[in-house]
Design a protein around this motif. Sequence first.
Motif, short mmCIF file in Angstrom:
data_model
loop_
_atom_site.label_atom_id
_atom_site.label_comp_id
_atom_site.label_asym_id
_atom_site.label_seq_id
_atom_site.Cartn_x
_atom_site.Cartn_y
_atom_site.Cartn_z
N VAL A 35 18.12 53.79 65.19
CA VAL A 35 17.07 52.81 65.51
C VAL A 35 15.85 53.07 64.64
N LEU A 36 15.49 54.36 64.51
CA LEU A 36 14.32 54.70 63.69
C LEU A 36 14.59 54.38 62.22
N ALA A 37 15.86 54.60 61.79
CA ALA A 37 16.20 54.32 60.39
C ALA A 37 16.07 52.82 60.09
N ARG A 38 16.22 52.00 61.12
CA ARG A 38 16.02 50.55 60.93
C ARG A 38 14.53 50.24 60.88
N LYS A 39 13.79 50.90 61.80
CA LYS A 39 12.34 50.62 61.91
C LYS A 39 11.61 50.96 60.60
N VAL A 40 12.00 52.09 59.97
CA VAL A 40 11.23 52.54 58.79
C VAL A 40 11.56 51.75 57.52
N VAL A 41 12.50 50.79 57.63
CA VAL A 41 12.77 49.96 56.44
C VAL A 41 12.52 48.48 56.73
N GLU A 42 11.75 48.22 57.81
CA GLU A 42 11.40 46.82 58.11
C GLU A 42 10.44 46.30 57.03
N PRO A 43 10.47 44.99 56.76
CA PRO A 43 9.54 44.44 55.78
C PRO A 43 8.11 44.89 56.06
N GLY A 44 7.41 45.26 54.99
CA GLY A 44 6.02 45.68 55.15
C GLY A 44 5.86 47.19 55.18
N THR A 45 6.98 47.94 55.34
CA THR A 45 6.87 49.41 55.38
C THR A 45 7.04 49.98 53.96
N PRO A 46 6.54 51.22 53.74
CA PRO A 46 6.75 51.84 52.42
C PRO A 46 8.25 52.02 52.12
N GLY A 47 9.08 52.28 53.16
CA GLY A 47 10.52 52.46 52.96
C GLY A 47 11.15 51.18 52.39
N TYR A 48 10.76 50.05 52.95
CA TYR A 48 11.27 48.75 52.49
C TYR A 48 10.91 48.55 51.01
N ALA A 49 9.64 48.84 50.69
CA ALA A 49 9.17 48.62 49.31
C ALA A 49 9.98 49.49 48.34
N ALA A 50 10.24 50.75 48.72
CA ALA A 50 10.96 51.66 47.83
C ALA A 50 12.41 51.20 47.64
N ILE A 51 13.06 50.73 48.71
CA ILE A 51 14.45 50.28 48.61
C ILE A 51 14.53 49.04 47.72
N LEU A 79 6.08 39.22 55.24
CA LEU A 79 6.01 40.55 54.60
C LEU A 79 7.21 40.81 53.70
N GLY A 80 8.09 39.83 53.58
CA GLY A 80 9.31 40.00 52.77
C GLY A 80 10.52 39.70 53.63
N ARG A 81 11.63 39.31 52.96
CA ARG A 81 12.85 39.02 53.72
C ARG A 81 13.52 40.34 54.13
N PRO A 82 14.09 40.44 55.35
CA PRO A 82 14.72 41.69 55.77
C PRO A 82 15.87 42.09 54.85
N LEU A 83 16.22 43.39 54.89
CA LEU A 83 17.34 43.87 54.08
C LEU A 83 18.65 43.30 54.60
N VAL A 105 19.95 58.37 46.88
CA VAL A 105 18.65 57.70 46.69
C VAL A 105 18.19 57.11 48.03
N LEU A 106 19.11 56.40 48.69
CA LEU A 106 18.75 55.76 49.96
C LEU A 106 18.33 56.82 51.00
N ASN A 107 19.12 57.88 51.09
CA ASN A 107 18.78 58.95 52.04
C ASN A 107 17.41 59.54 51.72
N GLY A 108 17.11 59.69 50.43
CA GLY A 108 15.83 60.27 50.00
C GLY A 108 14.66 59.39 50.40
N ILE A 109 14.90 58.11 50.55
CA ILE A 109 13.83 57.19 50.99
C ILE A 109 13.74 57.19 52.52
N VAL A 110 14.92 57.07 53.16
CA VAL A 110 14.92 56.84 54.62
C VAL A 110 14.68 58.13 55.43
#
Length: 271
Positions: A35-51, A79-83, A105-110
């Motif tokens: 659940v947290l791994a989804r939250k940290v890549v929602e549009p508008g987060t730094p995780g989303y921008a990096a991915i 804030l951007g379209r979801p992944l 790479v993905l793990n390093g971001i998330v």
Amino acid sequence: MLLFGLTGSIATGKSTVSSILRDPPYNLPVIDADVLARKVVEPGTPGYAAIVSHFAPSTPDLLVPAAECGGREDGPGGLGRPLNRPALGRRVFGGGDATVKDRKVLNGIVHPAVRREIYKAMLRAYLRGNWAVVLDIPLLFESGWERLCGTVLVVAVSEPEVQTRRLRERDPHLSEEDARNRVMSQVDVREKAEHALRRGPGAGVVVWNDGDKEDLKKEVERVMKEVQARSPKWWAWLLLVCPPLAGVTALMSFLKMWRIQRQWEQEKKRE
Ligand SMILES: CC(C)(COP(=O)(O)OP(=O)(O)OC[C@H]1O[C@@H](n2cnc3c(N)ncnc32)[C@H](O)[C@@H]1O)[C@@H](O)C(=O)NCCC(=O)NCCS
Ligand SMILES: Nc1ncnc2c1ncn2[C@@H]1O[C@H](COP(=O)(O)OP(=O)(O)OP(=O)(O)O)[C@@H](O)[C@H]1O
């Protein structure tokens, strides 16, 4: 507060066990890394921008189509379209060397972002006076979190075919090959079960999920008796009212588990 690590491999039944532990008679708070791994890549987060910055140039379908966002190119919240998670999943679970690199790479971001969210949730559970908290982390061993856990519970099945079948029943969009690749991209759950048992009685337990859901409930009951015998509630309360004792106990447990983990890794290297 007992840190109770819950893990397994894909579709072995972790979420099913976590909802059993959340409900009576256990009523345990659950911190769910997925659940947290989804939250940290929602549009508008730094995780989303990096991915988006890393994967978008080589993944044309990385974001869900604008048509699914009410026609908005910048997504429903602007804030951007979801992944597009299945598309990203194909990049990181598809098989082959490039996949392994992409997964890193993905793990390093998330993972660092998830780690921060877990610390915050643990602190909240501690301040609320819970005797135990469940950390539902699919990559518990791989990420090193298991060393911080007083008890590790692995949800396992005896045959990988059971995982593939349940995965396809749950996620019908996956082909047989997709499902098999996802199962094979993870550490064999039987190895994780063996690793958990190495921690000793009550500190490492395995719930076998080869039968139906009623059998699973009975398995959970069996292992919870073992856990509660080793870590009674009065002990957790004592640690709660005496933080220095909690600190010393946590440090001793960490060192013991670190030693067991090191022995395990050395044995695996020798094999
Ligand atoms: C690749 C993604 C987008 C695919 O999303 P999708 O919704 O299709 O699958 P979902 O997230 O439900 O994952 C299914 C299962 O695959 C396993 N899994 C997920 N990520 C990973 C990973 N990086 N390595 C190994 N197994 C993984 C877990 O057992 C998980 O429960 C997603 O899994 C992801 O962002 N993964 C990287 C973050 C991560 O490691 N999450 C795991 C917990 S921190
Ligand atoms: N004993 C069982 N008998 C039949 N179906 C089961 C059993 N246990 C779990 N399932 C089903 O198998 C699927 C996978 O279970 P669950 O989602 O709990 O696994 P998971 O380990 O959390 O999966 P993931 O790693 O993909 O998040 C679900 O549809 C669930 O309802």
